[in-house]
Design a protein around this motif. Sequence first.
Motif, PDB file in Angstrom:
ATOM      1  N   ALA A 167       7.222  -0.253  40.455  1.00 31.93           N
ATOM      2  CA  ALA A 167       7.795   1.083  40.282  1.00 31.93           C
ATOM      3  C   ALA A 167       6.887   2.137  40.891  1.00 31.93           C
ATOM      4  O   ALA A 167       7.347   3.059  41.568  1.00 31.93           O
ATOM      5  CB  ALA A 167       8.020   1.358  38.796  1.00 31.93           C
ATOM      6  N   ARG A 168       5.571   1.979  40.660  1.00 30.02           N
ATOM      7  CA  ARG A 168       4.629   2.941  41.245  1.00 30.02           C
ATOM      8  C   ARG A 168       4.630   2.853  42.771  1.00 30.02           C
ATOM      9  O   ARG A 168       4.594   3.869  43.461  1.00 30.02           O
ATOM     10  CB  ARG A 168       3.222   2.688  40.696  1.00 30.02           C
ATOM     11  N   ALA A 169       4.694   1.639  43.297  1.00 33.15           N
ATOM     12  CA  ALA A 169       4.652   1.458  44.751  1.00 33.15           C
ATOM     13  C   ALA A 169       5.885   2.036  45.434  1.00 33.15           C
ATOM     14  O   ALA A 169       5.807   2.580  46.534  1.00 33.15           O
ATOM     15  CB  ALA A 169       4.506  -0.027  45.080  1.00 33.15           C
ATOM     16  N   LEU A 170       7.046   1.916  44.781  1.00 35.02           N
ATOM     17  CA  LEU A 170       8.302   2.366  45.388  1.00 35.02           C
ATOM     18  C   LEU A 170       8.695   3.790  44.999  1.00 35.02           C
ATOM     19  O   LEU A 170       9.640   4.336  45.556  1.00 35.02           O
ATOM     20  CB  LEU A 170       9.439   1.412  45.002  1.00 35.02           C
ATOM     21  N   GLY A 171       8.001   4.346  44.006  1.00 35.12           N
ATOM     22  CA  GLY A 171       8.361   5.685  43.539  1.00 35.12           C
ATOM     23  C   GLY A 171       9.578   5.688  42.634  1.00 35.12           C
ATOM     24  O   GLY A 171      10.281   6.701  42.534  1.00 35.12           O
ATOM     25  N   TYR A 172       9.835   4.555  41.970  1.00 33.84           N
ATOM     26  CA  TYR A 172      10.954   4.435  41.038  1.00 33.84           C
ATOM     27  C   TYR A 172      10.430   4.511  39.617  1.00 33.84           C
ATOM     28  O   TYR A 172       9.228   4.442  39.353  1.00 33.84           O
ATOM     29  CB  TYR A 172      11.670   3.088  41.204  1.00 33.84           C
ATOM     30  N   THR A 173      11.332   4.615  38.680  1.00 31.28           N
ATOM     31  CA  THR A 173      10.967   4.447  37.268  1.00 31.28           C
ATOM     32  C   THR A 173      11.036   2.958  36.938  1.00 31.28           C
ATOM     33  O   THR A 173      11.762   2.190  37.583  1.00 31.28           O
ATOM     34  CB  THR A 173      11.924   5.209  36.342  1.00 31.28           C
ATOM     35  N   PHE A 186      12.817  -6.615  44.729  1.00 35.78           N
ATOM     36  CA  PHE A 186      12.325  -7.927  44.309  1.00 35.78           C
ATOM     37  C   PHE A 186      11.031  -8.272  45.036  1.00 35.78           C
ATOM     38  O   PHE A 186      10.046  -8.734  44.427  1.00 35.78           O
ATOM     39  CB  PHE A 186      13.394  -8.987  44.583  1.00 35.78           C
ATOM     40  N   HIS A 187      10.997  -8.030  46.355  1.00 33.68           N
ATOM     41  CA  HIS A 187       9.796  -8.316  47.143  1.00 33.68           C
ATOM     42  C   HIS A 187       8.625  -7.460  46.656  1.00 33.68           C
ATOM     43  O   HIS A 187       7.474  -7.948  46.581  1.00 33.68           O
ATOM     44  CB  HIS A 187      10.083  -8.035  48.612  1.00 33.68           C
ATOM     45  N   ALA A 188       8.898  -6.204  46.298  1.00 35.82           N
ATOM     46  CA  ALA A 188       7.840  -5.323  45.793  1.00 35.82           C
ATOM     47  C   ALA A 188       7.312  -5.823  44.453  1.00 35.82           C
ATOM     48  O   ALA A 188       6.099  -5.772  44.187  1.00 35.82           O
ATOM     49  CB  ALA A 188       8.371  -3.904  45.658  1.00 35.82           C
ATOM     50  N   VAL A 189       8.207  -6.318  43.585  1.00 35.54           N
ATOM     51  CA  VAL A 189       7.785  -6.849  42.275  1.00 35.54           C
ATOM     52  C   VAL A 189       6.905  -8.073  42.472  1.00 35.54           C
ATOM     53  O   VAL A 189       5.843  -8.217  41.847  1.00 35.54           O
ATOM     54  CB  VAL A 189       9.011  -7.195  41.412  1.00 35.54           C
ATOM     55  N   VAL A 190       7.316  -8.971  43.354  1.00 38.43           N
ATOM     56  CA  VAL A 190       6.536 -10.183  43.612  1.00 38.43           C
ATOM     57  C   VAL A 190       5.167  -9.821  44.186  1.00 38.43           C
ATOM     58  O   VAL A 190       4.138 -10.374  43.792  1.00 38.43           O
ATOM     59  CB  VAL A 190       7.298 -11.122  44.570  1.00 38.43           C
ATOM     60  N   THR A 191       5.141  -8.883  45.125  1.00 42.14           N
ATOM     61  CA  THR A 191       3.885  -8.501  45.769  1.00 42.14           C
ATOM     62  C   THR A 191       2.954  -7.781  44.800  1.00 42.14           C
ATOM     63  O   THR A 191       1.739  -8.047  44.764  1.00 42.14           O
ATOM     64  CB  THR A 191       4.171  -7.595  46.978  1.00 42.14           C
ATOM     65  N   ALA A 192       3.539  -6.851  43.999  1.00 41.09           N
ATOM     66  CA  ALA A 192       2.718  -6.047  43.076  1.00 41.09           C
ATOM     67  C   ALA A 192       2.361  -6.815  41.801  1.00 41.09           C
ATOM     68  O   ALA A 192       1.353  -6.507  41.161  1.00 41.09           O
ATOM     69  CB  ALA A 192       3.448  -4.763  42.718  1.00 41.09           C
ATOM     70  N   GLY A 193       3.181  -7.769  41.395  1.00 42.52           N
ATOM     71  CA  GLY A 193       2.885  -8.596  40.233  1.00 42.52           C
ATOM     72  C   GLY A 193       3.514  -8.138  38.945  1.00 42.52           C
ATOM     73  O   GLY A 193       3.415  -8.840  37.923  1.00 42.52           O
TER      74      GLY A 193
END
Length: 301
Positions: free
Chosen positions: A23-29, A10-17
């Motif tokens: 997904a790219r930042a975390l290496g997920y699909t 969730f924090h990555a989604v908020v930060t990345a927008g």
Amino acid sequence: MFDSRHIKTFHAVVTAGSYSAAARALGYTQPAITQQMKALERSVGTPLFTRVGRRMRLTEAGEALARHAEVILDSLAAARQQMTSLTRLRAGRVRVCAFPSAGATLIPEALARLAADHPGVRVELLEGEPPDSLGRVVRGECDITLAFTYPGLHEQIPEELAEIPLLEDQLTVVLPLGHPLARRRAVKLADLAEERWIAGCLRCRTNFLHECAEQGFAPDIAFTTDDNLVVQSLVAEGLGVAMMPGLVLSFLRHDKITGRALDPASRRQVSAYVLREHLKIPATALVLDELKAVAARRVGC
């Protein structure tokens, strides 16, 4: 309520927008991100995101969680770091309760060894005599207690505690210099039946009375004190004789007394006690290992 993995995502989604950028930042699909956010929304019971055209916007609940997410993740990181320090013995606190003669002999050497190899492990010292010191472990007031037992007294140890034997501490008769029996290598208690006695702590005194009864006499106890130096000073002035543990005489000996072994030999068992489930705590196990190593060099004390 929260899965820490979902909070991180969730924090990555908020930060990345966006889901795709996260997904790219975390290496997920991206579907994996979507599934995690749906699971998080189910956990909190309300939507966290809303779409406005191609853009994604936080709901009021999403904004509230976003304000806490970084704090939650920082706290988790700090907790992981602290757990790692504790398990790898870079940190930790162990509270050790010991009776005076163990505190003056076994404890200092064990702590010196510990400080040399694991300076981050902090040991706090408390003083107490058994059986009270055993109760302190059960009540959670200390992590380890050093206590002694006498074989003839059939003492009960709380079932919650694990006993780790350390050494057998030989008892000695303490006589003033010039006493007629001081010429012997060993002394029978019965040979001192007519003497006046200085007795120690309650547990030691109970054992002393028990041993005298087995030798067929009731001792004349003139003085009673828990202070080992006072006992020796009274003996030095010819006011009585005493029975003392070898641990005491190994670090504290008045220059006007002499010690003689008992015949037959009499010993007390010195052990460490700890709650059974605490044996797996790394810092506690380490302190126990150091105590065992130091005690092993004092066999026959």
